[in-house]
Design a protein around this motif. Structure first.
Motif, PDB file in Angstrom:
ATOM      1  N   ASP A  43       0.808  -1.220   0.000  1.00 35.04           N
ATOM      2  CA  ASP A  43       0.000   0.000   0.000  1.00 35.04           C
ATOM      3  C   ASP A  43       0.840   1.269   0.000  1.00 35.04           C
ATOM      4  O   ASP A  43       0.321   2.366   0.166  1.00 35.04           O
ATOM      5  CB  ASP A  43      -0.935   0.012   1.216  1.00 35.04           C
ATOM      6  CG  ASP A  43      -2.004  -1.060   1.121  1.00 35.04           C
ATOM      7  OD1 ASP A  43      -2.438  -1.371  -0.008  1.00 35.04           O
ATOM      8  OD2 ASP A  43      -2.418  -1.585   2.165  1.00 35.04           O
ATOM      9  N   GLY A  45       3.845   3.752  -1.930  1.00 35.03           N
ATOM     10  CA  GLY A  45       4.511   4.045  -3.190  1.00 35.03           C
ATOM     11  C   GLY A  45       5.162   5.408  -3.182  1.00 35.03           C
ATOM     12  O   GLY A  45       5.236   6.080  -2.154  1.00 35.03           O
ATOM     13  N   ASP A  64       3.000   6.968  -7.728  1.00 40.41           N
ATOM     14  CA  ASP A  64       3.072   5.649  -8.335  1.00 40.41           C
ATOM     15  C   ASP A  64       3.343   4.599  -7.264  1.00 40.41           C
ATOM     16  O   ASP A  64       4.346   4.696  -6.545  1.00 40.41           O
ATOM     17  CB  ASP A  64       4.196   5.664  -9.369  1.00 40.41           C
ATOM     18  CG  ASP A  64       4.285   4.399 -10.193  1.00 40.41           C
ATOM     19  OD1 ASP A  64       3.583   3.411  -9.875  1.00 40.41           O
ATOM     20  OD2 ASP A  64       5.074   4.392 -11.150  1.00 40.41           O
ATOM     21  N   LEU A  65       2.485   3.604  -7.164  1.00 43.24           N
ATOM     22  CA  LEU A  65       2.670   2.534  -6.188  1.00 43.24           C
ATOM     23  C   LEU A  65       3.771   1.557  -6.583  1.00 43.24           C
ATOM     24  O   LEU A  65       4.220   0.774  -5.760  1.00 43.24           O
ATOM     25  CB  LEU A  65       1.361   1.773  -5.962  1.00 43.24           C
ATOM     26  CG  LEU A  65       0.262   2.549  -5.244  1.00 43.24           C
ATOM     27  CD1 LEU A  65      -1.049   1.771  -5.272  1.00 43.24           C
ATOM     28  CD2 LEU A  65       0.677   2.855  -3.811  1.00 43.24           C
ATOM     29  N   SER A  66       4.232   1.618  -7.822  1.00 42.99           N
ATOM     30  CA  SER A  66       5.261   0.674  -8.257  1.00 42.99           C
ATOM     31  C   SER A  66       6.681   1.232  -8.078  1.00 42.99           C
ATOM     32  O   SER A  66       7.642   0.531  -8.353  1.00 42.99           O
ATOM     33  CB  SER A  66       5.046   0.289  -9.721  1.00 42.99           C
ATOM     34  OG  SER A  66       5.227   1.409 -10.562  1.00 42.99           O
ATOM     35  N   SER A  87       3.252   7.816  -0.887  1.00 46.36           N
ATOM     36  CA  SER A  87       1.861   7.748  -1.326  1.00 46.36           C
ATOM     37  C   SER A  87       1.261   6.512  -0.686  1.00 46.36           C
ATOM     38  O   SER A  87       1.948   5.518  -0.485  1.00 46.36           O
ATOM     39  CB  SER A  87       1.764   7.614  -2.842  1.00 46.36           C
ATOM     40  OG  SER A  87       2.197   8.782  -3.466  1.00 46.36           O
ATOM     41  N   ARG A  89      -2.043   3.774  -0.905  1.00 48.57           N
ATOM     42  CA  ARG A  89      -3.158   3.274  -1.726  1.00 48.57           C
ATOM     43  C   ARG A  89      -4.482   3.628  -1.052  1.00 48.57           C
ATOM     44  O   ARG A  89      -4.662   3.406   0.139  1.00 48.57           O
ATOM     45  CB  ARG A  89      -3.050   1.759  -1.870  1.00 48.57           C
ATOM     46  CG  ARG A  89      -4.150   1.136  -2.737  1.00 48.57           C
ATOM     47  CD  ARG A  89      -4.143  -0.390  -2.682  1.00 48.57           C
ATOM     48  NE  ARG A  89      -2.827  -0.967  -2.808  1.00 48.57           N
ATOM     49  CZ  ARG A  89      -2.269  -1.318  -3.968  1.00 48.57           C
ATOM     50  NH1 ARG A  89      -2.928  -1.131  -5.087  1.00 48.57           N
ATOM     51  NH2 ARG A  89      -1.078  -1.862  -3.991  1.00 48.57           N
ATOM     52  N   TRP A  90      -5.386   4.207  -1.817  1.00 52.10           N
ATOM     53  CA  TRP A  90      -6.715   4.526  -1.301  1.00 52.10           C
ATOM     54  C   TRP A  90      -7.636   3.380  -1.654  1.00 52.10           C
ATOM     55  O   TRP A  90      -7.526   2.846  -2.752  1.00 52.10           O
ATOM     56  CB  TRP A  90      -7.206   5.841  -1.921  1.00 52.10           C
ATOM     57  CG  TRP A  90      -8.489   6.287  -1.345  1.00 52.10           C
ATOM     58  CD1 TRP A  90      -8.684   7.004  -0.216  1.00 52.10           C
ATOM     59  CD2 TRP A  90      -9.782   6.033  -1.877  1.00 52.10           C
ATOM     60  NE1 TRP A  90     -10.000   7.213  -0.005  1.00 52.10           N
ATOM     61  CE2 TRP A  90     -10.713   6.617  -1.014  1.00 52.10           C
ATOM     62  CE3 TRP A  90     -10.254   5.339  -2.986  1.00 52.10           C
ATOM     63  CZ2 TRP A  90     -12.078   6.557  -1.229  1.00 52.10           C
ATOM     64  CZ3 TRP A  90     -11.603   5.278  -3.211  1.00 52.10           C
ATOM     65  CH2 TRP A  90     -12.504   5.880  -2.331  1.00 52.10           C
ATOM     66  N   ILE A 128      -3.624   7.414  -3.606  1.00 50.03           N
ATOM     67  CA  ILE A 128      -3.844   7.050  -5.000  1.00 50.03           C
ATOM     68  C   ILE A 128      -4.546   5.706  -5.104  1.00 50.03           C
ATOM     69  O   ILE A 128      -4.459   4.868  -4.217  1.00 50.03           O
ATOM     70  CB  ILE A 128      -2.529   7.022  -5.800  1.00 50.03           C
ATOM     71  CG1 ILE A 128      -1.523   6.068  -5.168  1.00 50.03           C
ATOM     72  CG2 ILE A 128      -1.934   8.396  -5.900  1.00 50.03           C
ATOM     73  CD1 ILE A 128      -0.231   5.943  -5.942  1.00 50.03           C
ATOM     74  N   THR A 129      -5.242   5.532  -6.208  1.00 47.82           N
ATOM     75  CA  THR A 129      -5.923   4.272  -6.488  1.00 47.82           C
ATOM     76  C   THR A 129      -5.135   3.538  -7.567  1.00 47.82           C
ATOM     77  O   THR A 129      -4.289   4.117  -8.248  1.00 47.82           O
ATOM     78  CB  THR A 129      -7.358   4.507  -6.989  1.00 47.82           C
ATOM     79  OG1 THR A 129      -7.293   5.200  -8.227  1.00 47.82           O
ATOM     80  CG2 THR A 129      -8.173   5.308  -5.997  1.00 47.82           C
ATOM     81  N   ASP A 130      -5.437   2.267  -7.726  1.00 54.23           N
ATOM     82  CA  ASP A 130      -4.773   1.488  -8.777  1.00 54.23           C
ATOM     83  C   ASP A 130      -5.141   2.009 -10.160  1.00 54.23           C
ATOM     84  O   ASP A 130      -4.401   1.825 -11.106  1.00 54.23           O
ATOM     85  CB  ASP A 130      -5.174   0.010  -8.673  1.00 54.23           C
ATOM     86  CG  ASP A 130      -4.537  -0.658  -7.465  1.00 54.23           C
ATOM     87  OD1 ASP A 130      -3.473  -0.214  -7.027  1.00 54.23           O
ATOM     88  OD2 ASP A 130      -5.131  -1.622  -6.963  1.00 54.23           O
ATOM     89  N   ASP A 132      -5.748   5.243 -10.804  1.00 52.29           N
ATOM     90  CA  ASP A 132      -5.502   6.687 -10.825  1.00 52.29           C
ATOM     91  C   ASP A 132      -4.778   7.054 -12.103  1.00 52.29           C
ATOM     92  O   ASP A 132      -3.673   6.617 -12.370  1.00 52.29           O
ATOM     93  CB  ASP A 132      -4.648   7.063  -9.611  1.00 52.29           C
ATOM     94  CG  ASP A 132      -4.725   8.539  -9.285  1.00 52.29           C
ATOM     95  OD1 ASP A 132      -5.392   9.277 -10.027  1.00 52.29           O
ATOM     96  OD2 ASP A 132      -4.109   8.934  -8.272  1.00 52.29           O
TER      97      ASP A 132
END
Length: 138
Positions: A43, A45, A64-66, A87, A89-90, A128-130, A132
């Motif tokens: 969760d 990033g 960016d989650l990655s 960041s 994850r929402w 952020i969402t996946d 986003d």
């Protein structure tokens, strides 16, 4: 009787350090280890860079989650002080995510460097969402 001296690599870690000298790890290396440790959590990033938070995708990158979060470190003797900008994850619960992040980074830094982590300050810069995709201009 001949006395055999222990080689540093044959000693336990604490004894090896005193037998072979000391190891100094630069603060930027500690920061990179902290950023990598933070990115191990699903969760967490990288926050927005540059002007990406204004929707100007060509002038900066979006959250960016990655990618790894931003981290900085200060070391005073055998103590480390860490600052993370992340960041999240929402809709993950931010208090639980940051508590898990703080504990995970503390554990990993202590395991990998031998330093005692005194503080881990966390700034949540983005949710952020996946899916986003950033701001759109109409």
């Amino acid at each position: 009787m001949t006395q055999v001296l222990a080689r540093p690599w044959d000693l336990p870690l604490a004894d090896a350090a005193s037998a072979a000298g000391t190891i100094h790890i630069e603060e930027d290396v500690i920061a990179k280890v902290a950023a990598q440790a933070a990115s191990e959590l699903p969760d967490i990033g990288c926050p927005t860079r540059g002007l990406g938070h204004l929707g100007a995708d060509t002038l900066g990158a979006r959250a960016d989650l990655s990618r790894r979060p931003k981290a900085s470190a200060q070391v005073d003797g055998d103590r480390a002080y860490l600052d993370l900008v992340v960041s999240v994850r929402w809709p993950a619960p931010v208090p639980q995510v940051t508590a898990a992040l703080r504990e995970h980074v503390r554990t990993r830094i202590e395991e990998l460097t031998g330093l005692t982590v005194h503080t881990v300050n966390i700034e949540v810069a983005d949710l952020i969402t996946d899916t986003d995709t950033g701001a759109r201009v109409h």
